[in-house]
Design an enzyme around this catalytic site. Structure first.
Site, PDB file in Angstrom:
ATOM      1  CD  GLU A 246      -1.863  -2.336   1.562  1.00  0.00           C
ATOM      2  OE1 GLU A 246      -0.734  -2.590   1.996  1.00  0.00           O
ATOM      3  OE2 GLU A 246      -2.772  -3.188   1.523  1.00  0.00           O
TER       4      GLU A 246
ATOM      5  CG  HIS B 178      -8.915  -6.908   8.604  1.00  0.00           C
ATOM      6  ND1 HIS B 178      -7.796  -7.182   9.340  1.00  0.00           N
ATOM      7  CD2 HIS B 178      -8.680  -7.421   7.366  1.00  0.00           C
ATOM      8  CE1 HIS B 178      -6.934  -7.839   8.599  1.00  0.00           C
ATOM      9  NE2 HIS B 178      -7.435  -7.997   7.389  1.00  0.00           N
TER      10      HIS B 178
END
Lengths: 389, 324
Positions: B60, B129
């Site tokens: 990322e 998450h």
């Protein structure tokens, strides 16, 4: 619990590292490649057709960078510059050599030791000095400071303060060039201290994976702030750049003492970028005479006086290049002095310009945050953007 | 007007913007060959080809930073985060670089990047998450952040985000992806920074964003049917910029405000909204401003307990009854 003292455990004793029969022992400090030989390197293909005028131009550029930074150091010592001032003195052949190869679609991005690249691409001393003083006439209107010079109109994308943070941006510039079908490249500079940042490794992977025309140029001055290379980086014996092998990327180690050697190596990488859209990792050996920044009071403690003197006396890229020009009869002593005086005068004038320039107005704090508010454009974005009261 | 899912609405926005502007490119993990981890980009590779829809490695910081760099030169990357929770490994690129480049360059650069993906709890995927970082993003001048709750808003805000010349971070919700709603066939945008009155009412203003809007609408039904309380539901849609006028107008009318969000309470978005209301509508208030947030603990895995952790309709009902 075993009794390993963690503080001792973490200190790597380079001298006593044993040679193992199964693992190749690697030196922790890469060696400067061959000694500079400017006469020989001037004959390399990329250099052999340079005119005397172009060669003199390179000297002029390196001297301008040095005199500008020396002048900025005095301004800093007068207390007129805030925060940090990271000087490039000793490294001038790198930025000058690299920038000298730039064509229309070649771009530059670097870290916080960014003055030389800015002056190299054609930013004026005035705007650069004024930025150091936080003046409205600075290249970033006094909003960026020493670490954040920008000149997108000259393909210069900064000036970045976070170690390694610019390396994905460099990949992105290359990605944009490739996407638009332009034959160019991005030279993304970083220090040897940046090579252990995750963002850098992610960038190398993306660059190699997607064949991005980016050249990562490690300006290896031997120290990441106060930590020497041997105390910060584990790497193959051939050099820091050899880590590129892990990404299936071409690499090369270059002696930065010689402007001609810099041009030669970088040119090869540029050809690869332009013609094959392939990245390269370069490591250019160099040295900084000043501390990490001028606030680095310890820079004579983590290295020896002799080491600094050796570079100044024997390896200074400007001295070596100047001597080459004198020996070859390309410049006279008189012209040499003139070039130096002109650079000093220009730097002096920039200090005066910066001094006399106004600071930004307080209202300017709120400009240049959003494109949409700067341009009073409500086509996609309306409502309250700022929350000051 | 055809009814389509939230997921389909986002996809249509992406697809139509790819066709409208040759510089729009979708980049993210599993967006192309895999057709999207949540199928938001399903079929886009087949339709638009590999130049416009690009699979990125799990990297990322690398690919988001790359998108920021490309956007400086006029590319309009739409980067997918499989979860907004993964943004934290790219934080330097998203906060230091994307948000500061314009400022530090004295306005010479702009960064027209979109970063999008789901940001929600409620799916039993644990604390790492389940983050909802809209408050972090909104704390950063230079960034814009939107949280669409309906298919119509999801499509319209996505199109506005892609056409916007600043970095816009779009927070979707996996819980909402399957929700259906009316979406026009013709081109439209929902301007960033414009709230929407999702339900008009006279007694109390429920002010929410993202999935909490849906919960607030459910609570409003219950409150009307079972308690005769007439709720107005304001959907912020955009956190920064913020539509203060719609909020203030509603609170001045109802005299009561209950703020609902899935964010954690401390320094959450609604802390700012509560400040705003007391500052600009103090004399109109008939009761203290109330807040409902996610319970102030990391998102718990255990499915029945996680449900308790998030602001569901029954919690909203109880809170409203306290002040009405």
């Amino acid at each position: 619990m075993n009794s390993i003292n963690s503080s001792e455990f973490l200190i790597r004793n380079v001298e006593s590292e044993e040679v193992s029969s199964t693992k190749k022992t690697t030196p922790r400090k890469t060696k400067n490649p061959n000694k500079a030989d400017l006469v020989k390197e001037a004959k390399l293909p990329i250099n052999k057709n340079l005119t005397d005028e172009e060669k003199i131009g390179f000297l002029r550029q390196m001297v301008r960078i040095r005199r500008f930074e020396e002048r900025s150091l005095r301004v800093y010592q007068q207390g007129k510059i805030g925060g940090f001032l990271h000087l490039y003195i000793g490294q001038e052949s790198l930025a000058t050599g690299c920038v000298s190869l730039m064509g229309e679609n070649d771009h530059v991005i670097t870290a916080y030791r960014d003055h030389a690249h800015g002056l190299g691409v054609g930013m004026t001393m005035n705007e650069c000095m004024a930025e150091l003083l936080g003046k409205a006439t600075g290249c970033s209107k006094g909003k960026g400071g020493s670490m954040h010079y920008f000149a997108p109109d000259k393909n210069y994308w900064g000036g970045h303060g976070i170690v390694g943070g610019q390396t994905p941006l460099g990949a992105g510039i290359a990605y944009a060039l490739k996407y638009k079908g332009l034959k160019g490249c991005c030279m993304c500079f970083l220090g040897d201290g940046a090579i252990n940042q995750g963002a850098f490794h992610e960038s190398l992977n993306l660059a190699a994976l997607w064949d991005l025309p980016v050249i990562y140029i490690i300006e290896n001055n031997g120290y990441s702030m106060g930590t020497s290379q041997e105390r910060s980086s584990s790497h193959p014996a051939e050099g820091l750049a050899a880590r590129a092998e892990g990404y299936n990327m071409d690499w090369e180690v270059i002696n930065g003492e010689s402007l001609f050697a810099v041009r030669d190596g970088v040119h090869r990488a540029m050809e690869r970028a332009h013609n094959e859209s392939k990245p390269t990792l370069l490591e250019i050996h160099t040295y900084r005479y000043q501390g990490h920044s001028i606030a680095d009071a310890n820079h004579k403690k983590y290295r020896t006086k002799e080491e600094i003197e050796d570079y100044r006396q024997n390896r200074d890229p400007i001295n070596l290049y100047r001597q080459y020009l004198l020996d070859q009869g390309i410049i006279t002593e008189e012209l040499n002095k003139q070039i130096d005086q002109e650079a000093r005068d220009e730097a002096e004038a920039s200090a005066k310009f910066a001094d006399e320039s106004p600071f930004p107005q307080p209202s300017e704090i709120m400009d240049d945050i959003y494109w949409s508010t700067d341009n009073n454009d409500e086509s996609t974005s309306t409502g309250r953007h700022f929350f000051n009261d | 007007m055809p009814e389509i899912t939230y997921r389909q609405a986002v996809k249509e926005a992406l697809s139509e913007e790819i066709e409208r502007d040759e510089n729009v490119v979708i980049i993210g993990e599993e967006v192309a060959q895999y057709n999207g981890a949540y199928k938001v980009t399903e079929g886009l590779l087949a339709k638009h080809g590999p130049k416009r829809v690009v699979d990125a490695p799990i990297s990322e910081a690398g690919f988001i930073g790359m998108g920021v760099g490309a956007s400086m030169l006029g590319i309009r990357p739409v980067m997918e985060l499989m979860f907004w929770s993964f943004a934290y490994v790219a934080w330097d690129q998203m906060i230091n670089n994307a948000a500061s480049l314009r400022y530090m360059s004295g306005g010479l650069i702009n960064v027209p990047i979109v970063i999008r993906g789901p940001a929600n709890g409620g799916t039993s995927v644990g604390a790492t998450h389940s983050h909802t970082p809209e408050n972090f993003i909104a704390n950063t001048p230079g960034l814009k952040v939107v949280c669409p709750a309906t298919p119509y808003d999801a499509k319209g805000l996505m199109k506005a985000a892609i056409r916007d010349n600043d970095p816009v971070y779009v927070m979707e919700s996996t819980v909402l992806y399957g929700n259906k709603g009316e979406v026009p066939e013709e081109d439209y945008i929902v301007p960033i920074g414009k709230a929407d009155v999702k339900r008009t009412g006279a007694d109390v203003s429920l002010i929410a964003h993202g999935r909490s809007v849906i919960m607030s609408l459910q609570a409003a039904e219950i409150l009307e049917n079972e308690h005769g309380i007439d709720c107005e539901v304001i959907d912020l849609r955009s956190i920064r910029p913020l539509d203060e006028e719609t909020i203030i107008e509603s609170v001045k009318k109802t005299g009561r405000a209950v703020l609902v969000e899935e964010n954690k309470p401390f320094c959450g978005v609604d802390a700012q909204i509560a400040y705003l209301i007391q500052n600009r509508a103090f004399d109109y208030l008939d009761a203290p401003v109330q807040r409902i947030s996610a319970i102030d603990a990391p998102a718990i895995y255990s499915p029945p307990l996680e449900k308790l952790q998030l602001p569901e309709a029954d919690v909203i009902v109880k809170k409203v009854l306290k002040i009405c």
